[in-house]
Design an enzyme around this catalytic site. Sequence first.
Site, short mmCIF file in Angstrom:
data_model
loop_
_atom_site.label_atom_id
_atom_site.label_comp_id
_atom_site.label_asym_id
_atom_site.label_seq_id
_atom_site.Cartn_x
_atom_site.Cartn_y
_atom_site.Cartn_z
N GLU A 134 54.41 45.62 44.86
CA GLU A 134 54.41 44.14 44.56
C GLU A 134 55.00 43.81 46.42
O GLU A 134 55.13 44.13 47.59
CB GLU A 134 55.94 43.75 44.20
CG GLU A 134 56.27 44.20 42.54
CD GLU A 134 54.72 43.77 41.73
OE1 GLU A 134 54.51 42.28 42.02
OE2 GLU A 134 53.62 44.49 41.26
N TYR A 165 44.91 47.49 46.60
CA TYR A 165 44.47 46.78 46.04
C TYR A 165 43.51 46.81 45.76
O TYR A 165 42.81 46.83 44.30
CB TYR A 165 44.79 45.46 45.33
CG TYR A 165 46.48 45.34 44.72
CD1 TYR A 165 46.34 44.95 43.69
CD2 TYR A 165 47.59 45.11 46.04
CE1 TYR A 165 47.90 44.39 43.42
CE2 TYR A 165 48.64 45.03 45.69
CZ TYR A 165 49.07 45.10 44.01
OH TYR A 165 50.47 44.83 43.21
N VAL A 189 43.37 31.56 37.09
CA VAL A 189 43.88 32.45 35.74
C VAL A 189 45.79 32.59 36.60
O VAL A 189 45.70 32.90 37.57
CB VAL A 189 43.80 33.47 34.83
CG1 VAL A 189 44.41 34.08 34.33
CG2 VAL A 189 42.31 33.38 34.90
N SER A 191 49.88 33.52 35.95
CA SER A 191 51.29 33.98 35.32
C SER A 191 52.66 33.36 34.95
O SER A 191 52.69 33.31 34.51
CB SER A 191 50.96 34.93 33.91
OG SER A 191 51.27 35.78 35.48
N ARG A 199 51.22 27.43 46.48
CA ARG A 199 50.60 27.26 45.82
C ARG A 199 49.83 26.73 43.95
O ARG A 199 48.64 26.09 44.46
CB ARG A 199 49.85 29.22 44.89
CG ARG A 199 50.88 29.49 44.13
CD ARG A 199 50.18 31.16 43.11
NE ARG A 199 51.05 31.42 41.90
CZ ARG A 199 50.78 32.77 41.65
NH1 ARG A 199 49.59 33.53 41.83
NH2 ARG A 199 51.74 32.67 40.91
N TYR A 237 36.72 30.94 42.03
CA TYR A 237 38.01 31.01 41.52
C TYR A 237 39.18 31.13 42.51
O TYR A 237 38.47 31.73 43.13
CB TYR A 237 37.71 32.40 41.29
CG TYR A 237 39.07 33.31 40.34
CD1 TYR A 237 39.07 33.02 39.00
CD2 TYR A 237 40.64 33.87 41.45
CE1 TYR A 237 40.69 33.05 38.62
CE2 TYR A 237 41.15 34.21 41.00
CZ TYR A 237 41.51 34.21 39.23
OH TYR A 237 42.51 34.38 38.69
N ASN A 242 50.42 34.99 45.28
CA ASN A 242 52.13 34.24 44.63
C ASN A 242 52.81 34.42 45.86
O ASN A 242 54.22 34.31 45.80
CB ASN A 242 53.33 34.99 43.26
CG ASN A 242 53.21 36.87 44.23
OD1 ASN A 242 52.88 36.90 45.03
ND2 ASN A 242 53.68 37.72 42.86
N GLU A 251 44.45 42.33 42.63
CA GLU A 251 43.49 42.00 42.29
C GLU A 251 43.18 41.00 41.39
O GLU A 251 42.75 40.37 40.67
CB GLU A 251 44.05 43.03 41.25
CG GLU A 251 45.73 42.20 39.60
CD GLU A 251 46.71 41.35 40.54
OE1 GLU A 251 46.90 42.48 41.74
OE2 GLU A 251 47.18 40.83 39.85
N LYS A 252 43.63 39.94 42.39
CA LYS A 252 43.25 38.18 42.13
C LYS A 252 42.45 37.76 42.76
O LYS A 252 40.95 37.04 41.85
CB LYS A 252 44.41 37.41 42.87
CG LYS A 252 45.63 37.44 41.60
CD LYS A 252 46.51 36.28 42.86
CE LYS A 252 47.50 36.65 42.10
NZ LYS A 252 48.45 38.09 42.03
#
Length: 363
Positions: A134, A165, A189, A191, A199, A237, A242, A251-252
């Site tokens: 993180e 990553y 996408v 969460s 963002r 995309y 974050n 992984e985004k």
Amino acid sequence: MDSNGQTPSITWKKFLAFIAFQLGFIAILFAYVQMSMKIDPGGYDSVTLADPVDKDNSFNFTLLLWTCPFGKFCRIENCSRLLGIHNCHITVERSWYSKADAILVHHREVHRNPKKLPKEPRPPSQRWIWANMESPTNSPNLDFMDNLFNFTMTYRRDSDIFTPYGWMEVLPQPQNFTIPPKSKLVAWVVSSWQSGSSRVKYYKELRKYIQVDVYGRHHSPLPWVEHLSTLSQYKFYLAFENSIHEDYITEKIWRNAFLTWTVPVVLGPPRKNYERYIPSDSFIHVDDFPSAQELAMFLHELDGDTLRYQSYFRWRSWLKPVRGMWWAMNFCKACQVLQKKPIQFQTIPELSKWFKGGGNVTG
Ligand SMILES: *[C@@H]1O[C@H](CO)[C@@H](O)[C@H](O)[C@H]1NC(C)=O
Ligand SMILES: *[C@@H]1O[C@H](CO)[C@@H](O)[C@H](O)[C@H]1NC(C)=O
Ligand SMILES: *[C@@H]1O[C@H](CO)[C@@H](O)[C@H](O)[C@H]1NC(C)=O
Ligand SMILES: *[C@@H]1O[C@H](CO)[C@@H](O)[C@H](O)[C@H]1NC(C)=O
């Protein structure tokens, strides 16, 4: 008296049978609980143990996983088969503590309470690895980690054990490829929706000028199995991180964008930082444009210019994106790095300062 004499004896037998049954049940339950405690010292589920080799002396390096990252990622692979790393014994059995050459501690499970760290005295040659994927923004209580660890394992390239990553593999020979058919424009996408975050602010500005389909919690649901098939229909995309930190490229981009063959529009560290990991023509950076409106105009332009849009895939003829976020492999990497290092005194007095600092914020 007959009935009086018989009835109690039948009841008595029944009662004995009942007790025997109960005892049997308790014994089974007890055995089961014991077994699961043995398998699962950390109290985590989905622990898969290494091959039963604990007593095998051919392994001369033991890495003890103190916790399972996020309480579940404790799958252990045969490092020899996976990466050609030999003599590496990885275990979750805490009984190995005093014999382990290294201990891997994942930040998330211990950060609330330093008492969750090993309490027994540390053998002098044992090395402790601090593992964290993180960003500093999402890593609370870093100060607890000062003066404890000997190695770091993070996405930061100045970590002792560098676990990004993802990365680009060079193909042995150029390949032909086909871009999946595209019928939609921009997907995102998300969460964790924080309205104050940069963002979300950027997205709110962007959507005034271009259609953005948002998936995830509080938005259109996107079941895991439909992830790839849904996203691959989009041209772009939004790979918006974050939080913004050097090397924090997640992984985004590797999964949500590259794996689905969409062109990533990134919000994160500066373009120069991305270009260390991925070709400059594989992505669009929000910083390339003075405003969200101008970015939107550019995306519309690409939408109408097939050849130019396709140029964002040119790198695919010689590069293959690989997702690295695979704990079992990272454990093997840790083993590999430490096996090679002679056991010398090495410590990280100010881990928190190092991690929050972010090193030189350039490419
Ligand atoms: C790991 O894989 C290697 C190579 O395939 C094999 O020789 C070895 O026996 C395996 N080790 C275990 C513990 O299964
Ligand atoms: C790629 O396509 C070209 C042209 O159709 C063809 O000549 C070449 O053999 C293909 N290469 C591979 C690796 O398939
Ligand atoms: C482990 O043993 C092998 C040979 O059995 C040796 O080549 C290697 O250097 C040893 N590694 C360590 C960390 O002791
Ligand atoms: C690892 O770091 C700890 C904490 O600073 C230190 O006490 C220990 O001696 C170090 N061990 C090695 C092998 O460097």
